[in-house]
Scaffold this motif. Structure first.
Motif, PDB file in Angstrom:
ATOM      1  N   PRO A  14       9.466   0.610   3.448  1.00 15.31           N
ATOM      2  CA  PRO A  14      10.242  -0.650   3.439  1.00 15.31           C
ATOM      3  C   PRO A  14      11.685  -0.405   3.840  1.00 15.31           C
ATOM      4  O   PRO A  14      12.297   0.591   3.425  1.00 15.31           O
ATOM      5  N   GLY A  15      12.203  -1.303   4.682  1.00 12.09           N
ATOM      6  CA  GLY A  15      13.555  -1.148   5.202  1.00 12.09           C
ATOM      7  C   GLY A  15      13.619  -0.372   6.497  1.00 12.09           C
ATOM      8  O   GLY A  15      14.672  -0.321   7.148  1.00 12.09           O
ATOM      9  N   SER A  63       9.810 -16.177   9.582  1.00 11.26           N
ATOM     10  CA  SER A  63       9.669 -15.020   8.697  1.00 11.26           C
ATOM     11  C   SER A  63      10.223 -13.731   9.294  1.00 11.26           C
ATOM     12  O   SER A  63      10.480 -12.769   8.558  1.00 11.26           O
ATOM     13  N   ARG A  67      15.267 -10.143  12.222  1.00 12.15           N
ATOM     14  CA  ARG A  67      14.798  -8.776  11.963  1.00 12.15           C
ATOM     15  C   ARG A  67      14.041  -8.198  13.163  1.00 12.15           C
ATOM     16  O   ARG A  67      14.092  -6.992  13.406  1.00 12.15           O
ATOM     17  N   SER A  85      14.251  -3.636   9.406  1.00 10.73           N
ATOM     18  CA  SER A  85      14.253  -4.136   8.017  1.00 10.73           C
ATOM     19  C   SER A  85      12.857  -4.565   7.588  1.00 10.73           C
ATOM     20  O   SER A  85      12.650  -5.650   7.027  1.00 10.73           O
ATOM     21  N   LYS A  87       9.343  -5.173   5.790  1.00 10.78           N
ATOM     22  CA  LYS A  87       8.965  -5.494   4.419  1.00 10.78           C
ATOM     23  C   LYS A  87       7.455  -5.269   4.267  1.00 10.78           C
ATOM     24  O   LYS A  87       6.712  -5.259   5.258  1.00 10.78           O
ATOM     25  N   SER A  88       7.009  -5.154   3.048  1.00 11.95           N
ATOM     26  CA  SER A  88       5.589  -4.945   2.793  1.00 11.95           C
ATOM     27  C   SER A  88       4.759  -6.098   3.364  1.00 11.95           C
ATOM     28  O   SER A  88       3.641  -5.887   3.832  1.00 11.95           O
ATOM     29  N   GLU A  89       5.312  -7.275   3.343  1.00 11.08           N
ATOM     30  CA  GLU A  89       4.579  -8.441   3.861  1.00 11.08           C
ATOM     31  C   GLU A  89       4.465  -8.458   5.387  1.00 11.08           C
ATOM     32  O   GLU A  89       3.780  -9.321   5.943  1.00 11.08           O
ATOM     33  N   ASP A  90       5.106  -7.515   6.063  1.00 14.70           N
ATOM     34  CA  ASP A  90       4.935  -7.374   7.506  1.00 14.70           C
ATOM     35  C   ASP A  90       3.696  -6.545   7.848  1.00 14.70           C
ATOM     36  O   ASP A  90       3.324  -6.432   9.016  1.00 14.70           O
ATOM     37  N   VAL A 123       3.562  -1.166   6.081  1.00 14.71           N
ATOM     38  CA  VAL A 123       4.877  -0.970   5.466  1.00 14.71           C
ATOM     39  C   VAL A 123       4.647  -0.692   3.981  1.00 14.71           C
ATOM     40  O   VAL A 123       4.237  -1.579   3.227  1.00 14.71           O
ATOM     41  N   SER A 124       4.896   0.558   3.594  1.00 15.53           N
ATOM     42  CA  SER A 124       4.589   0.966   2.225  1.00 15.53           C
ATOM     43  C   SER A 124       5.397   2.203   1.870  1.00 15.53           C
ATOM     44  O   SER A 124       5.669   3.045   2.720  1.00 15.53           O
TER      45      SER A 124
END
Length: 125
Positions: A14-15, A63, A67, A85, A87-90, A123-124
Motif C-alpha cells: 500500500p502506498g 476512485s 492517483r 498511492s 490502496k488495497s481496494e485497487d 496491493v498488500s
C-alpha cells in the motif's frame, strides 16, 4: 486480427506504485481510443481510465483520479497506466481495451472491440 497485450502487473505494498503497459498488433493501435478497466472476482468489470487516439483527451474514474495517469506513445504503439498511492481496494485484474471507432461511452465495456487477457495487480502488505 487485433491482439492486445498488457504487462506490468504484480505485488506492491500500500502506498506504492506500478506502471502497466498495453500494446497491440494486427491493427492501427495508434488510431484507437484506449481504455483500462479492472475486475475483481465475482464483480463486474469497471472503468478505470480512458485516452483518446491522439492523447489529447483523458478520463478517469473518481476512485483513481489524482492517483493514476494514462498516457500513450503512438510512435511505440503503447498505452501506459501509471498507478501511484496504491490502496488495497485497487487489487484486481487490469484489462486494456481498444476502440477503433472513438465511441463516446468510454466508460462502457460494450464500447470496446478488442481486449487483452489482463494482468493481476495485488496491493498488500
Amino acid at each position: 486480427q487485433v491482439q492486445v497485450v498488457e504487462s506490468g502487473g504484480g505485488l506492491v505494498q500500500p502506498g506504492g506504485s506500478l506502471r502497466l503497459s498495453c500494446t497491440a498488433s494486427g491493427g492501427t493501435f495508434s488510431r484507437y481510443s484506449t481504455g483500462w478497466f479492472r475486475q475483481v472476482a465475482g464483480k463486474e468489470r469497471e472503468f478505470v481510465a480512458h485516452i483518446s487516439w491522439s492523447g489529447a483527451s483523458t478520463d478517469y474514474a473518481d476512485s483513481v483520479k489524482g492517483r493514476f495517469t494514462i498516457a500513450r506513445e503512438n510512435a511505440e504503439n503503447t498505452v501506459s497506466l501509471q498507478m501511484n498511492s496504491l490502496k488495497s481496494e485497487d487489487t484486481a485484474v487490469y484489462y486494456c481495451a481498444a476502440d477503433p471507432w472513438g465511441g463516446s461511452k468510454y466508460d462502457d465495456v460494450g464500447t470496446y472491440d478488442y481486449w487483452g487477457q489482463g494482468t493481476q495487480v495485488t496491493v498488500s502488505s
